[in-house]
Motif scaffolding. Structure first.
Motif, PDB file in Angstrom:
ATOM      1  N   VAL A 198     145.730 -41.631 -36.964  1.00 28.46           N
ATOM      2  CA  VAL A 198     144.476 -42.333 -36.688  1.00 28.46           C
ATOM      3  C   VAL A 198     144.754 -43.697 -36.070  1.00 28.46           C
ATOM      4  N   SER A 199     143.973 -44.012 -35.034  1.00 28.91           N
ATOM      5  CA  SER A 199     144.069 -45.327 -34.416  1.00 28.91           C
ATOM      6  C   SER A 199     142.680 -45.737 -33.955  1.00 28.91           C
ATOM      7  N   ASN A 200     142.227 -46.929 -34.424  1.00 26.34           N
ATOM      8  CA  ASN A 200     140.908 -47.447 -34.044  1.00 26.34           C
ATOM      9  C   ASN A 200     139.785 -46.461 -34.343  1.00 26.34           C
ATOM     10  N   GLY A 201     139.871 -45.779 -35.466  1.00 25.23           N
ATOM     11  CA  GLY A 201     138.828 -44.863 -35.889  1.00 25.23           C
ATOM     12  C   GLY A 201     138.835 -43.530 -35.180  1.00 25.23           C
ATOM     13  N   ILE A 202     139.877 -43.222 -34.418  1.00 21.94           N
ATOM     14  CA  ILE A 202     139.968 -41.957 -33.672  1.00 21.94           C
ATOM     15  C   ILE A 202     141.229 -41.228 -34.112  1.00 21.94           C
ATOM     16  N   ALA A 203     141.084 -39.971 -34.450  1.00 25.56           N
ATOM     17  CA  ALA A 203     142.237 -39.147 -34.797  1.00 25.56           C
ATOM     18  C   ALA A 203     142.841 -38.603 -33.511  1.00 25.56           C
ATOM     19  N   SER A 204     143.989 -39.110 -33.141  1.00 24.37           N
ATOM     20  CA  SER A 204     144.638 -38.626 -31.922  1.00 24.37           C
ATOM     21  C   SER A 204     145.245 -37.242 -32.122  1.00 24.37           C
ATOM     22  N   SER A 205     145.555 -36.892 -33.363  1.00 23.89           N
ATOM     23  CA  SER A 205     146.068 -35.571 -33.678  1.00 23.89           C
ATOM     24  C   SER A 205     145.737 -35.259 -35.119  1.00 23.89           C
ATOM     25  N   GLY A 206     145.823 -33.978 -35.451  1.00 23.36           N
ATOM     26  CA  GLY A 206     145.539 -33.569 -36.818  1.00 23.36           C
ATOM     27  C   GLY A 206     145.333 -32.074 -36.899  1.00 23.36           C
ATOM     28  N   THR A 207     145.071 -31.592 -38.107  1.00 20.64           N
ATOM     29  CA  THR A 207     144.816 -30.177 -38.359  1.00 20.64           C
ATOM     30  C   THR A 207     143.507 -30.060 -39.133  1.00 20.64           C
ATOM     31  N   ILE A 208     142.635 -29.115 -38.723  1.00 23.71           N
ATOM     32  CA  ILE A 208     141.340 -28.904 -39.352  1.00 23.71           C
ATOM     33  C   ILE A 208     141.275 -27.471 -39.857  1.00 23.71           C
ATOM     34  N   SER A 209     140.912 -27.315 -41.101  1.00 27.89           N
ATOM     35  CA  SER A 209     140.862 -25.986 -41.733  1.00 27.89           C
ATOM     36  C   SER A 209     139.565 -25.254 -41.392  1.00 27.89           C
ATOM     37  N   ASN A 210     139.480 -23.991 -41.882  1.00 24.18           N
ATOM     38  CA  ASN A 210     138.274 -23.154 -41.748  1.00 24.18           C
ATOM     39  C   ASN A 210     137.849 -22.961 -40.287  1.00 24.18           C
ATOM     40  N   TYR A 211     138.836 -22.809 -39.410  1.00 29.39           N
ATOM     41  CA  TYR A 211     138.508 -22.606 -37.991  1.00 29.39           C
ATOM     42  C   TYR A 211     138.250 -21.132 -37.728  1.00 29.39           C
ATOM     43  N   SER A 271     144.999 -27.028 -34.876  1.00 25.91           N
ATOM     44  CA  SER A 271     145.624 -28.341 -34.730  1.00 25.91           C
ATOM     45  C   SER A 271     145.364 -28.862 -33.325  1.00 25.91           C
ATOM     46  N   PHE A 272     145.214 -30.188 -33.217  1.00 24.79           N
ATOM     47  CA  PHE A 272     144.957 -30.797 -31.913  1.00 24.79           C
ATOM     48  C   PHE A 272     145.837 -32.029 -31.752  1.00 24.79           C
ATOM     49  N   SER A 273     146.060 -32.419 -30.509  1.00 21.91           N
ATOM     50  CA  SER A 273     146.854 -33.613 -30.217  1.00 21.91           C
ATOM     51  C   SER A 273     146.437 -34.173 -28.870  1.00 21.91           C
ATOM     52  N   GLY A 274     146.725 -35.473 -28.666  1.00 28.56           N
ATOM     53  CA  GLY A 274     146.450 -36.123 -27.387  1.00 28.56           C
ATOM     54  C   GLY A 274     145.022 -36.549 -27.197  1.00 28.56           C
ATOM     55  N   PHE A 275     144.250 -36.742 -28.287  1.00 28.22           N
ATOM     56  CA  PHE A 275     142.829 -37.095 -28.178  1.00 28.22           C
ATOM     57  C   PHE A 275     142.665 -38.615 -28.249  1.00 28.22           C
ATOM     58  N   ASN A 276     141.898 -39.183 -27.290  1.00 25.80           N
ATOM     59  CA  ASN A 276     141.632 -40.625 -27.318  1.00 25.80           C
ATOM     60  C   ASN A 276     140.160 -40.956 -27.494  1.00 25.80           C
ATOM     61  N   GLY A 277     139.351 -39.929 -27.776  1.00 27.51           N
ATOM     62  CA  GLY A 277     137.924 -40.134 -27.998  1.00 27.51           C
ATOM     63  C   GLY A 277     137.047 -39.705 -26.859  1.00 27.51           C
ATOM     64  N   ALA A 307     139.077 -32.724 -22.038  1.00 27.16           N
ATOM     65  CA  ALA A 307     139.752 -31.679 -21.273  1.00 27.16           C
ATOM     66  C   ALA A 307     141.269 -31.782 -21.358  1.00 27.16           C
ATOM     67  N   ASP A 308     141.782 -32.922 -21.831  1.00 27.68           N
ATOM     68  CA  ASP A 308     143.239 -33.118 -21.896  1.00 27.68           C
ATOM     69  C   ASP A 308     143.826 -32.812 -23.279  1.00 27.68           C
ATOM     70  N   VAL A 309     142.970 -32.543 -24.246  1.00 21.98           N
ATOM     71  CA  VAL A 309     143.449 -32.311 -25.609  1.00 21.98           C
ATOM     72  C   VAL A 309     144.188 -30.967 -25.680  1.00 21.98           C
ATOM     73  N   LYS A 310     145.287 -30.938 -26.430  1.00 25.93           N
ATOM     74  CA  LYS A 310     146.067 -29.726 -26.628  1.00 25.93           C
ATOM     75  C   LYS A 310     145.728 -29.134 -27.993  1.00 25.93           C
ATOM     76  N   TYR A 311     145.522 -27.796 -28.018  1.00 27.06           N
ATOM     77  CA  TYR A 311     145.148 -27.108 -29.248  1.00 27.06           C
ATOM     78  C   TYR A 311     146.168 -26.018 -29.589  1.00 27.06           C
ATOM     79  N   LYS A 312     146.274 -25.762 -30.889  1.00 26.18           N
ATOM     80  CA  LYS A 312     147.117 -24.682 -31.384  1.00 26.18           C
ATOM     81  C   LYS A 312     146.454 -24.089 -32.618  1.00 26.18           C
ATOM     82  N   THR A 313     146.294 -22.777 -32.628  1.00 27.67           N
ATOM     83  CA  THR A 313     145.645 -22.111 -33.760  1.00 27.67           C
ATOM     84  C   THR A 313     146.681 -21.447 -34.652  1.00 27.67           C
ATOM     85  N   SER A 314     146.350 -21.382 -35.950  1.00 26.40           N
ATOM     86  CA  SER A 314     147.286 -20.740 -36.886  1.00 26.40           C
ATOM     87  C   SER A 314     147.243 -19.222 -36.768  1.00 26.40           C
ATOM     88  N   LEU A 315     146.120 -18.679 -36.297  1.00 26.13           N
ATOM     89  CA  LEU A 315     145.998 -17.241 -36.101  1.00 26.13           C
ATOM     90  C   LEU A 315     146.213 -16.893 -34.636  1.00 26.13           C
TER      91      LEU A 315
END
Length: 949
Positions: free
Chosen positions: A340-353, A420-426, A430-438
């Motif tokens: 997290v930086s300045n209230g924005i999660a630049s990367s992370g993992t979110i469940s129940n997708y 999971s996502f990465s590279g997000f600046n708010g 279109a530039d965010v990278k995603y990866k799914t567990s399934l």
């Protein structure tokens, strides 16, 4: 009806002759041709015609420019033109692409295929143009009035005129312009012409996906027979295209909700759609013209035009909410492992997708057939009469299938995946990278099923959606005209007549949800086949299949019959009678010679429409038995008086000053005139919640405007010109969709859901939005155009030239966004802006074309630029929706060589490049820097050969 005997011949009264001409004109001409006096006159006229005949040939870019300049220079109105010698010299597969190079004219690319199909003139939307074929109104295969320009292959068009000022002799004029497409006239040619071409295309180069291919073939034949009294022109064209793949990304409107993380709220991506789109299309077109001119007194012309095409788009991708659920089967997610930086999660993992694997197929078949018959009879040295009959019929059959695959609705929460996502600046969705567990390319994971419960739950499963609309449009017209030569001071001639047009258009169809055949509310089925495909540029792979033929084998159709669905069926009929008169001018004012015209149209309209009204007082379900409805009708009758004037002053030195003024109308799109009405509790209103309804308006009257145009033009013979023009339009009446208070009590019952909170809790009073004639505003602009060969500067630059233009347009009109409705009956621009400017208005439009042509070598570079604007696209139901479209620059290239001698003379080879800069189609919500949807088409390369005899 009366006749007079003059010097032993019958002389008909002009209007009586016009009425009789359709039946007796040909016989009259043949009889006149048998007299000895007429035979002598015919021989003399033929000698003169042969001596003065201009041979019309395709002779390259400069010849095309000269022909267009000649049309513009000699017109009594302010017009722009493209000639047949110019069309096809750049990668112009449609008429829309060709005329986009004209001053003040721009196009919108079709979101599906990337081709220019809609034309805007002087900042007004395409619906404000009058579109004619050989001077006649045409049927359309869309909800709009004007035909889609991709139905007209450029190879079948002889010339295109864009009238920017009104002319009393033109029927079906538009408020922005009148675009008249003209096919070849064989008796204008001095000899037989036979031309053929073949093209091969590579589509989607550098699109990031598979390459596509296409081919086009055309044949043109022009000939004259019977001592040049009969002329024939025939044009045939055929093309097929497979676009390969187009990558698309939709950020769900730039949605960035917040989730709790370590006791703080942090922004995360809300959801996305990433897909690859594969489109296949083909079209066949034919144009036939027959002319008969037995003498100088009579001419008969028959035009036939036919276009048939089909198109299918297969979309494969992945869609789903990242942070929160989108249905009863999709639980909200929990954020872990975040940076997290300045209230924005630049990367992370979110469940129940829960991802929806999309395999959708959108297809349509259309055909347009037009017939016209024109006859002209010269009675004497003063009078000439004319009749014109026309028929145009357009049909489009649409088939839209959408399927979803993933985990069924009763999948335990412990078996749901994560993302999971990465590279997000708010803002850079279109530039965010995603990866799914399934692994959604695994058919054991991607089952055909109701993934999210969008149908409402297990009692109404929705494993997909189908829509099958049909559009049918018929336009019939008859016109009678008399022309009289005059010598009354500055009045050189007069034209007067009547025109009657009858139009009938309807949209019908059915739609509903798909459910797994023979299963319960949580049923699933294995996806056929073994194919996998990339989900756009996301890097994710998904299972892929073609849903064709699955209805009845895998799926059952559960037809929807409710207020929203039934409101899409409608019919509209119009009867328009026009009386008109126009005088041509030729005189002198304060030593300045001038030409021009002034005239008047009196237009009487009778319109009627029908639509469906669900009886919500008795509606308890979504079937015919549980939700009865009735057919609503309505209409109006009104008259418009439209004066016009065009004057061109000759300033000497090949300079002209033009003045145009008049009153103009543009009729509303036919779907706005439907008599349908539907409503429901809507939570998206400004005073949410409240009953909110949407309806058409069969009493809707046209847009009205008064216009003033001023243009200065400097010509250099037929080689080039420089022009500066300004225009002003006072929009007296603009149609807007605006909500107003409305009591829905007559349409409700004790079972009708009403708001439970807010100021309208328990109330049947809500808001009804429908098209209404409201106040307008002003719009103004200016245009600058330069079209010159560089040989005017120095002979060393012979062969080089430039055509450049720029236009600026602005308007005071502001439209409330509350009237622009989404497929979910919510405001299109919700949470972004409260009002927008005129749809179709780009403040800045420019084009530049540099060319070289000499000794058979042709090189051209062309760029077209338009600034951001509000445009219209088709949604998944094939309904028109508004959106913000990012400004763009499209660059085209061309190189060709025509053999000048030897046995290859008349043969040319060429290479073309379209969208050289690989400019994508981009949408945004309110900030042009925040892109919400991107479509990458790639470049298109074309190679081919032309042969002329």
């Amino acid at each position: 009806m009366t006749t007079k005997t003059v010097q032993g011949r019958f002389r008909l009264h002009p209007m009586a002759a016009a009425c009789a001409l359709m039946m007796f004109g040909l016989a009259h001409a043949q009889q006149a041709d048998t007299t000895s006096d007429d035979a002598k006159a015919k021989a003399e006229a033929k000698k003169k015609t042969d001596a003065e005949m201009t041979v019309v040939t395709v002779a390259g870019i400069r010849r095309g420019i000269e022909e267009a300049i000649s049309i513009k220079k000699n017109s009594s109105s302010i017009v722009e033109a493209i000639s047949a010698e110019d069309i096809g010299k750049l990668p112009d597969n449609t008429v829309a692409e060709s005329i986009s190079r004209l001053s003040g004219v721009t196009t919108q690319r079709n979101k599906v295929n990337g081709k220019a199909t809609d034309v805007s003139v002087r900042g007004l939307s395409p619906s404000f143009n009058g579109s004619l074929l050989n001077g006649r109104e045409q049927a359309s295969t869309s909800d709009a009035r004007s035909p889609e320009f991709d139905l007209f292959p450029s190879e079948l068009t002889g010339s295109v005129l864009v009238y920017k000022t009104p002319d009393a002799s033109l029927m079906g004029q538009g408020l922005a312009s009148t675009i008249d497409l003209r096919t070849l006239r064989p008796l204008d040619f001095g000899k037989r012409v036979l031309a053929a071409s073949a093209k091969k295309e590579r589509i989607g180069v550098d699109s990031g996906s598979d390459l596509g291919s296409g081919h086009r073939a055309t044949l043109t034949y022009v000939d004259q027979f019977a001592n040049r009294t009969i002329g024939l022109s025939l044009g045939l064209t055929k093309f097929k295209e497979d676009n390969g793949g187009e990558l698309k990304f939709d950020s769900w409107g730039g949605w960035a909700p917040t989730l709790d993380y370590n006791g703080a709220q942090v922004a995360v991506p809300g959801g996305f759609l990433a897909e690859i789109s594969r489109r296949k299309s083909d079209r066949d077109g034919a144009s036939l013209t027959l002319q008969y001119k037995p003498n100088q007194n009579f001419k008969s012309t028959v035009d036939v035009f036919y276009s048939r095409g089909d198109e299918s788009t297969k979309k494969t991708g992945i869609e789903g909410a990242v942070a929160f659920g989108t249905g009863p089967y999709d639980p909200n997610g929990v954020l872990t492992n975040a940076v997290v930086s300045n209230g924005i999660a630049s990367s992370g993992t979110i469940s129940n997708y829960k991802a929806d694997v999309r395999n959708h197929l959108y297809s349509n078949e259309d055909r347009l057939a037009s017939f016209g018959w024109n006859n002209e009879l010269k009675l004497d040295d003063k009078w000439r009469v004319e009749t014109d009959l026309s028929h145009s019929h357009g049909v489009k059959n649409i088939s839209n299938y959408e399927t979803t695959a993933g985990q069924p609705g009763n999948t335990p929460a412990s078996q749901l995946g994560s993302i999971s996502f990465s590279g997000f600046n708010g803002t850079n969705f279109a530039d965010v990278k995603y990866k799914t567990s399934l692994d959604y390319s695994d058919r054991k994971v991607a089952l055909l099923t109701d993934v999210d419960g969008w149908g409402g739950g297990p009692n109404s499963p929705q494993a997909g959606y189908v829509s099958l609309p049909n559009i049918d449009d018929t336009v019939n017209s008859v016109r009678l005209t008399a022309h009289r030569e005059l010598e009354w001071g500055p009045l050189a001639s007069a034209t007067f007549g009547i025109n009657y047009t009858k139009r009938d258009k309807s949209r019908t169809g059915q739609e509903g949800r798909l459910s797994i055949k023979g299963g319960d509310g949580y049923a699933s089925a294995a996806m056929p086949g073994t194919d996998v495909a990339p989900a756009g540029a996301s890097g994710l792979m998904v299972a892929s299949f073609d849903p064709t033929g699955t209805l009845g084998t895998i799926y059952d159709l559960n037809r929807w019959v409710d207020a929203t669905v039934l409101s899409r069926d409608w019919s509209v009929g119009e009867k328009v009678a026009t009386a008109y008169a126009m005088a041509d001018l030729d005189g002198t004012l304060m030593s300045l010679p001038y030409t021009g015209n002034f005239g008047l149209q009196v237009v009487n309209t009778k319109q009627q429409a029908s639509g469906n009204q669900v009886d919500l007082a008795r509606c308890t379900g979504i079937t015919f038995d549980t939700c009865p409805y009735s057919v609503r009708t309505g209409g109006a009758s009104y008259t418009n008086v439209l004066p016009s004037m065009n004057v061109a002053f000759d300033l000497g030195g090949e300079q002209k000053l033009r003045l145009g003024a008049g009153k103009q109308i543009s009729r509303a799109n036919l779907d706005n005139m439907k008599a349908s009405l539907d409503f429901a509790v809507q939570n998206a209103t400004s005073v949410a919640p409240a009953l909110t309804g949407f309806a058409g308006n069969p009493e809707l009257k046209p847009y009205q405007a008064r216009s003033l145009d001023l243009s200065y033009e400097k010509y250099f013979g037929k080689k080039g010109y420089i022009s500066v023009a300004s225009f002003f339009k006072k929009l007296d009446n603009y149609i807007i969709n605006a909500p107003e208070l409305f009591d829905f009590k007559p349409y409700t019952s004790a079972n009708t859901p009403l708001p439970t909170t807010g100021p309208y809790a328990g109330s049947t009073v809500g808001f009804l939005t429908k098209p209404q004639n409201g106040s307008g505003g002003n719009m103004h602009g200016y245009e600058v155009a330069v079209n010159v060969p560089f040989s005017l500067v120095t002979p060393w630059l012979d062969g080089f030239g430039v055509a450049a233009n720029y236009s600026f347009t602005d308007s005071s009109v502001k439209l409330p966004t509350s009237g622009f409705v989404s497929p979910q009956n919510g405001p299109v621009f919700k949470d972004s802006v409260s009002e927008i400017g005129l749809p179709g208005l780009s403040k800045n439009v420019s084009s530049l074309r540099l060319y070289y042509e000499n000794n058979g070598v042709q090189l051209a570079w062309a760029a077209h630029r338009r600034s951001s604007f509000v445009g219209q696209i088709l949604d998944y139901r094939s309904d028109s929706q508004f959106t913000f479209i990012k400004g763009e620059t499209i660059v085209d290239l061309q190189a060709s060589y025509e053999f000048q001698s030897g046995w290859l003379k008349g043969v040319s080879v060429f290479l073309q490049g379209h969208n050289w800069t690989n400019t994508p189609f981009r949408e945004y919500a309110s900030d042009p820097n925040l892109i919400t949807n991107t479509v990458v088409y790639g470049r298109t390369y074309t190679a081919g050969v032309n042969v002329k005899f």
